[in-house]
Design a protein around this motif. Structure first.
Motif, PDB file in Angstrom:
ATOM      1  N   GLY A 357       9.328  11.517   3.082  1.00 28.58           N
ATOM      2  CA  GLY A 357       9.628  11.612   1.427  1.00 28.58           C
ATOM      3  C   GLY A 357       8.664  12.772   0.862  1.00 28.58           C
ATOM      4  O   GLY A 357       9.379  12.717  -0.459  1.00 28.58           O
ATOM      5  N   ARG A 358       7.835  12.975   1.433  1.00 27.04           N
ATOM      6  CA  ARG A 358       6.707  13.795   0.526  1.00 27.04           C
ATOM      7  C   ARG A 358       7.413  15.176   0.177  1.00 27.04           C
ATOM      8  O   ARG A 358       7.070  15.370  -1.137  1.00 27.04           O
ATOM      9  CB  ARG A 358       5.814  14.117   1.584  1.00 27.04           C
ATOM     10  CG  ARG A 358       4.916  15.230   0.993  1.00 27.04           C
ATOM     11  CD  ARG A 358       3.910  14.757  -0.330  1.00 27.04           C
ATOM     12  NE  ARG A 358       2.892  15.585  -0.942  1.00 27.04           N
ATOM     13  CZ  ARG A 358       3.407  16.567  -1.798  1.00 27.04           C
ATOM     14  NH1 ARG A 358       4.676  16.662  -2.194  1.00 27.04           N
ATOM     15  NH2 ARG A 358       2.466  17.502  -2.276  1.00 27.04           N
ATOM     16  N   ALA A 359       8.180  15.634   0.777  1.00 23.81           N
ATOM     17  CA  ALA A 359       8.824  17.058   0.381  1.00 23.81           C
ATOM     18  C   ALA A 359       9.578  16.942  -0.747  1.00 23.81           C
ATOM     19  O   ALA A 359       9.812  17.892  -1.460  1.00 23.81           O
ATOM     20  CB  ALA A 359       9.698  17.618   1.857  1.00 23.81           C
ATOM     21  N   ARG A 360      10.071  15.741  -1.076  1.00 20.47           N
ATOM     22  CA  ARG A 360      10.809  15.574  -2.373  1.00 20.47           C
ATOM     23  C   ARG A 360      10.229  16.084  -3.776  1.00 20.47           C
ATOM     24  O   ARG A 360      10.546  16.014  -4.942  1.00 20.47           O
ATOM     25  CB  ARG A 360      11.651  14.324  -2.369  1.00 20.47           C
ATOM     26  CG  ARG A 360      12.533  14.042  -1.105  1.00 20.47           C
ATOM     27  CD  ARG A 360      13.374  12.904  -1.511  1.00 20.47           C
ATOM     28  NE  ARG A 360      14.157  12.779  -0.393  1.00 20.47           N
ATOM     29  CZ  ARG A 360      13.855  11.697   0.560  1.00 20.47           C
ATOM     30  NH1 ARG A 360      12.678  10.895   0.360  1.00 20.47           N
ATOM     31  NH2 ARG A 360      14.669  11.499   1.456  1.00 20.47           N
ATOM     32  N   TYR A 361       8.812  15.846  -3.416  1.00 23.22           N
ATOM     33  CA  TYR A 361       8.066  15.665  -4.874  1.00 23.22           C
ATOM     34  C   TYR A 361       6.965  16.860  -4.828  1.00 23.22           C
ATOM     35  O   TYR A 361       6.584  17.386  -3.689  1.00 23.22           O
ATOM     36  CB  TYR A 361       6.819  14.552  -5.005  1.00 23.22           C
ATOM     37  CG  TYR A 361       7.780  13.281  -4.859  1.00 23.22           C
ATOM     38  CD1 TYR A 361       8.139  12.567  -6.091  1.00 23.22           C
ATOM     39  CD2 TYR A 361       8.319  12.372  -3.721  1.00 23.22           C
ATOM     40  CE1 TYR A 361       9.166  11.608  -6.222  1.00 23.22           C
ATOM     41  CE2 TYR A 361       9.252  11.542  -3.876  1.00 23.22           C
ATOM     42  CZ  TYR A 361       9.468  10.825  -5.069  1.00 23.22           C
ATOM     43  OH  TYR A 361      10.010   9.782  -5.041  1.00 23.22           O
ATOM     44  N   GLY A 362       6.747  17.436  -6.108  1.00 29.06           N
ATOM     45  CA  GLY A 362       5.806  18.484  -6.358  1.00 29.06           C
ATOM     46  C   GLY A 362       4.411  18.242  -6.197  1.00 29.06           C
ATOM     47  O   GLY A 362       3.454  18.870  -5.589  1.00 29.06           O
ATOM     48  N   ALA A 363       3.823  16.915  -6.325  1.00 32.60           N
ATOM     49  CA  ALA A 363       2.584  16.398  -5.868  1.00 32.60           C
ATOM     50  C   ALA A 363       2.731  14.678  -5.663  1.00 32.60           C
ATOM     51  O   ALA A 363       3.623  14.251  -6.116  1.00 32.60           O
ATOM     52  CB  ALA A 363       1.612  16.463  -7.481  1.00 32.60           C
ATOM     53  N   ALA A 364       1.698  14.396  -4.736  1.00 32.35           N
ATOM     54  CA  ALA A 364       1.763  13.001  -4.122  1.00 32.35           C
ATOM     55  C   ALA A 364       0.304  12.546  -4.176  1.00 32.35           C
ATOM     56  O   ALA A 364      -0.445  13.220  -3.530  1.00 32.35           O
ATOM     57  CB  ALA A 364       2.322  13.109  -2.843  1.00 32.35           C
ATOM     58  N   VAL A 365       0.158  11.404  -4.674  1.00 29.95           N
ATOM     59  CA  VAL A 365      -1.333  10.518  -4.716  1.00 29.95           C
ATOM     60  C   VAL A 365      -1.123   9.380  -4.021  1.00 29.95           C
ATOM     61  O   VAL A 365      -0.220   8.436  -4.117  1.00 29.95           O
ATOM     62  CB  VAL A 365      -1.866  10.500  -5.845  1.00 29.95           C
ATOM     63  CG1 VAL A 365      -3.137   9.793  -5.826  1.00 29.95           C
ATOM     64  CG2 VAL A 365      -2.126  11.749  -6.814  1.00 29.95           C
ATOM     65  N   LEU A 366      -1.960   9.227  -2.927  1.00 29.32           N
ATOM     66  CA  LEU A 366      -1.785   7.787  -2.111  1.00 29.32           C
ATOM     67  C   LEU A 366      -3.061   6.997  -2.276  1.00 29.32           C
ATOM     68  O   LEU A 366      -4.175   7.414  -2.155  1.00 29.32           O
ATOM     69  CB  LEU A 366      -1.490   8.082  -0.602  1.00 29.32           C
ATOM     70  CG  LEU A 366      -1.823   6.990   0.297  1.00 29.32           C
ATOM     71  CD1 LEU A 366      -0.580   6.028   0.154  1.00 29.32           C
ATOM     72  CD2 LEU A 366      -1.664   7.378   1.861  1.00 29.32           C
ATOM     73  N   PHE A 367      -3.090   5.661  -3.024  1.00 26.04           N
ATOM     74  CA  PHE A 367      -4.001   4.844  -2.959  1.00 26.04           C
ATOM     75  C   PHE A 367      -3.842   3.852  -1.999  1.00 26.04           C
ATOM     76  O   PHE A 367      -2.866   3.033  -1.697  1.00 26.04           O
ATOM     77  CB  PHE A 367      -4.092   3.947  -4.523  1.00 26.04           C
ATOM     78  CG  PHE A 367      -4.206   5.053  -5.614  1.00 26.04           C
ATOM     79  CD1 PHE A 367      -5.459   5.560  -5.783  1.00 26.04           C
ATOM     80  CD2 PHE A 367      -3.036   5.307  -6.313  1.00 26.04           C
ATOM     81  CE1 PHE A 367      -5.542   6.202  -6.830  1.00 26.04           C
ATOM     82  CE2 PHE A 367      -3.301   6.152  -7.448  1.00 26.04           C
ATOM     83  CZ  PHE A 367      -4.522   6.642  -7.652  1.00 26.04           C
ATOM     84  N   VAL A 368      -4.957   3.544  -0.995  1.00 28.08           N
ATOM     85  CA  VAL A 368      -4.996   2.729   0.195  1.00 28.08           C
ATOM     86  C   VAL A 368      -5.924   1.608  -0.139  1.00 28.08           C
ATOM     87  O   VAL A 368      -6.956   2.069  -0.169  1.00 28.08           O
ATOM     88  CB  VAL A 368      -5.101   3.411   1.423  1.00 28.08           C
ATOM     89  CG1 VAL A 368      -5.093   2.218   2.454  1.00 28.08           C
ATOM     90  CG2 VAL A 368      -4.417   4.521   1.798  1.00 28.08           C
ATOM     91  N   ARG A 369      -5.658   0.457  -0.451  1.00 29.87           N
ATOM     92  CA  ARG A 369      -6.361  -0.654  -0.496  1.00 29.87           C
ATOM     93  C   ARG A 369      -6.804  -1.322   0.727  1.00 29.87           C
ATOM     94  O   ARG A 369      -6.010  -1.832   1.520  1.00 29.87           O
ATOM     95  CB  ARG A 369      -5.776  -1.830  -1.253  1.00 29.87           C
ATOM     96  CG  ARG A 369      -6.532  -3.004  -1.307  1.00 29.87           C
ATOM     97  CD  ARG A 369      -7.462  -2.994  -2.643  1.00 29.87           C
ATOM     98  NE  ARG A 369      -8.273  -3.868  -2.687  1.00 29.87           N
ATOM     99  CZ  ARG A 369      -9.260  -4.309  -3.811  1.00 29.87           C
ATOM    100  NH1 ARG A 369      -9.329  -3.423  -4.588  1.00 29.87           N
ATOM    101  NH2 ARG A 369      -9.819  -5.521  -3.982  1.00 29.87           N
ATOM    102  N   ALA A 370      -8.016  -0.866   1.262  1.00 23.94           N
ATOM    103  CA  ALA A 370      -8.343  -1.153   2.754  1.00 23.94           C
ATOM    104  C   ALA A 370      -9.605  -1.737   2.654  1.00 23.94           C
ATOM    105  O   ALA A 370     -10.700  -1.396   1.818  1.00 23.94           O
ATOM    106  CB  ALA A 370      -8.450   0.182   3.570  1.00 23.94           C
ATOM    107  N   ARG A 371     -10.232  -2.690   3.808  1.00 27.18           N
ATOM    108  CA  ARG A 371     -11.448  -3.159   4.027  1.00 27.18           C
ATOM    109  C   ARG A 371     -11.879  -2.418   5.030  1.00 27.18           C
ATOM    110  O   ARG A 371     -11.632  -2.546   6.380  1.00 27.18           O
ATOM    111  CB  ARG A 371     -11.175  -4.851   4.270  1.00 27.18           C
ATOM    112  CG  ARG A 371     -10.375  -5.723   3.257  1.00 27.18           C
ATOM    113  CD  ARG A 371     -10.124  -6.993   3.956  1.00 27.18           C
ATOM    114  NE  ARG A 371      -9.713  -7.986   3.009  1.00 27.18           N
ATOM    115  CZ  ARG A 371     -10.569  -8.762   1.905  1.00 27.18           C
ATOM    116  NH1 ARG A 371     -11.845  -8.514   2.361  1.00 27.18           N
ATOM    117  NH2 ARG A 371      -9.804  -9.362   0.901  1.00 27.18           N
ATOM    118  N   GLY A 372     -12.777  -1.674   4.605  1.00 30.26           N
ATOM    119  CA  GLY A 372     -13.557  -0.833   5.795  1.00 30.26           C
ATOM    120  C   GLY A 372     -12.612   0.656   6.005  1.00 30.26           C
ATOM    121  O   GLY A 372     -11.563   0.502   5.427  1.00 30.26           O
TER     122      GLY A 372
END
Length: 421
Positions: A357-372
């Motif tokens: 789905g990334r190609a549909r957007y001009g900009a993309a930001v991913l927040f990953v809530r991760a332990r380590g």
């Protein structure tokens, strides 16, 4: 209108009962009839007090209002309770307390001013106030008003509930995000609103101050020289700025929920707060915001995104069409502006949805809530970055504001010395 909840003796009433029992015992032990007479009188007084307290039910009208705008988790809410005496009798000495139906927030006990009895259309009323701190988001009931009514002697006390529950919706905690933030140049206008203000001069109408992320090709050099700071052209701005936010709602993605098996995930609450903060910020910047859920849709038909987020829950049900990184009805569309994804785990299904789905957007930001930062997560983040995602790894030490500010830093923020964590 009131209804009896329970009947009990006060400290004074218990003392009278103890005295009555002592007199009766003394009468049998000494043979003095006067002790028996006194004991019987005290027992009769207590019985009369219980009967009086039981039937002394105030007839009150209760109306509850809340101040301070939309209730939010952790923020004090002012509660005002207007009370009207509908009975022809005065209320006498009555204590009151108010609180949520679940008992998670209760006011200190106070004493109501004595309200005169009703005479025709003339009624007596008062207002009491207290502060309520919502402990969690969602729909909750406040009330009914709890009254403590005593008999004239103060020997017995009846606890009475008056009025009905008042329903409120508590929205998730959300914080102001500093600065214009991520109005990424990659969005090329669709992530901005048109808001020119004329203060005299052609340059003031068609230009504005430079913001982090603005493309250099839009710098207006003549206006920059005139103002003594970088200025960019506004004529290319569009008023239909659109942003989408993907919220991970699948229970399987939240490890703390799976470990605790309590249906309550701190990681999910953080994700909901992050999305609520993004919604508030983007709305203030002039965006039309769409929220996409990875699990079964729950936000369809919500009056406002924050109201929908107040009620969203983790779900074990998947979407019929799988995870789709596009608003409802726009799966085949492109040029959708900017997208944010707030997730707890990058499993195969999520990676596939984000990369496709990334190609549909001009900009993309991913927040990953991760332990380590496990090695498999590192590999998947590299895949995300290769297709154009800006990745922020969020751990327990990172606030929402810090996560937001990390986006404007390095391509990756949050791990391995590549950014703040």
């Amino acid at each position: 209108m009131g209804r009896r909840r329970r009947l009990d003796l006060t400290g004074r009433g218990r003392a009278v009962v103890a005295a009555a029992v002592s007199c009766i015992i003394a009468a049998y032990a000494t043979g003095i009839d006067a002790f028996l007479l006194v004991g019987s009188f005290l027992v009769g007084a207590v019985v009369f007090s219980l009967f009086s307290a039981h039937h002394r039910r105030p007839v009150l009208s209760v109306h509850r209002t809340f101040g301070g705008g939309q209730p939010m988790v952790g923020n004090p809410v002012s509660v005002a309770v207007d009370i009207v005496n509908l009975s022809p009798r005065a209320t006498g000495t009555v204590t009151w307390s108010d609180g949520s139906a679940t008992g998670t927030g209760v006011s200190p006990e106070g004493v109501l001013p004595e309200l005169r009895g009703r005479r025709g259309d003339v009624v007596d009323s008062c207002r009491v106030q207290w502060s309520f701190v919502p402990p969690h988001r969602g729909d909750m009931g406040v009330g009914p008003l709890r009254l403590g009514v005593e008999d004239p002697f103060g020997f017995a006390r009846a606890a009475v509930s008056v009025g009905e529950l008042t329903e409120i919706t508590v929205v998730p905690r959300h914080v102001p995000l500093p600065g214009p933030g991520v109005l990424m140049s990659d969005a090329d206008g669709s992530a901005r609103r048109s808001n020119p203000r004329s203060v005299g001069g052609e340059h003031d109408i068609t230009t504005r101050g430079y913001r982090v992320g603005d493309p250099l090709r839009r710098v207006h050099w003549r206006a920059s020289a005139h103002h003594g700071q970088l200025m960019v052209r506004q004529e290319e701005q569009r008023s239909n700025a659109v942003a989408s936010i993907l919220l991970e709602t699948r229970a399987v993605a939240y490890q703390d929920d799976l470990l605790l098996q309590m249906g309550d995930s701190d990681e999910f609450e953080w994700a909901v707060s992050m999305v609520a903060s993004l919604v508030t910020h983007l709305d203030a910047e002039g965006f039309t915001v769409n929220i996409i859920e990875s699990g079964r849709p729950q936000l369809t038909g919500a009056v406002h995104p924050l109201i929908g987020l107040a009620r969203v829950e983790l779900t074990d049900e998947s979407r019929p069409d799988g995870i789709v990184l596009a608003p409802e009805g726009q799966n085949g569309s492109s040029g959708l502006g900017v997208v944010f994804a707030v997730v707890a785990d990058l499993d195969a299904a999520m990676v596939a949805a984000l990369t496709t789905g990334r190609a549909r957007y001009g900009a993309a930001v991913l927040f990953v809530r991760a332990r380590g930062v496990p090695s498999d997560l590192e590999l998947r983040l590299r895949v995300m970055e290769q297709v154009g995602w800006r990745c922020v790894i969020v751990d327990d030490s990172m606030s929402i504001e810090q996560a937001w500010l990390s986006v404007s830093g390095a391509t990756r923020a949050g791990g391995g010395g590549r950014g703040a964590r």
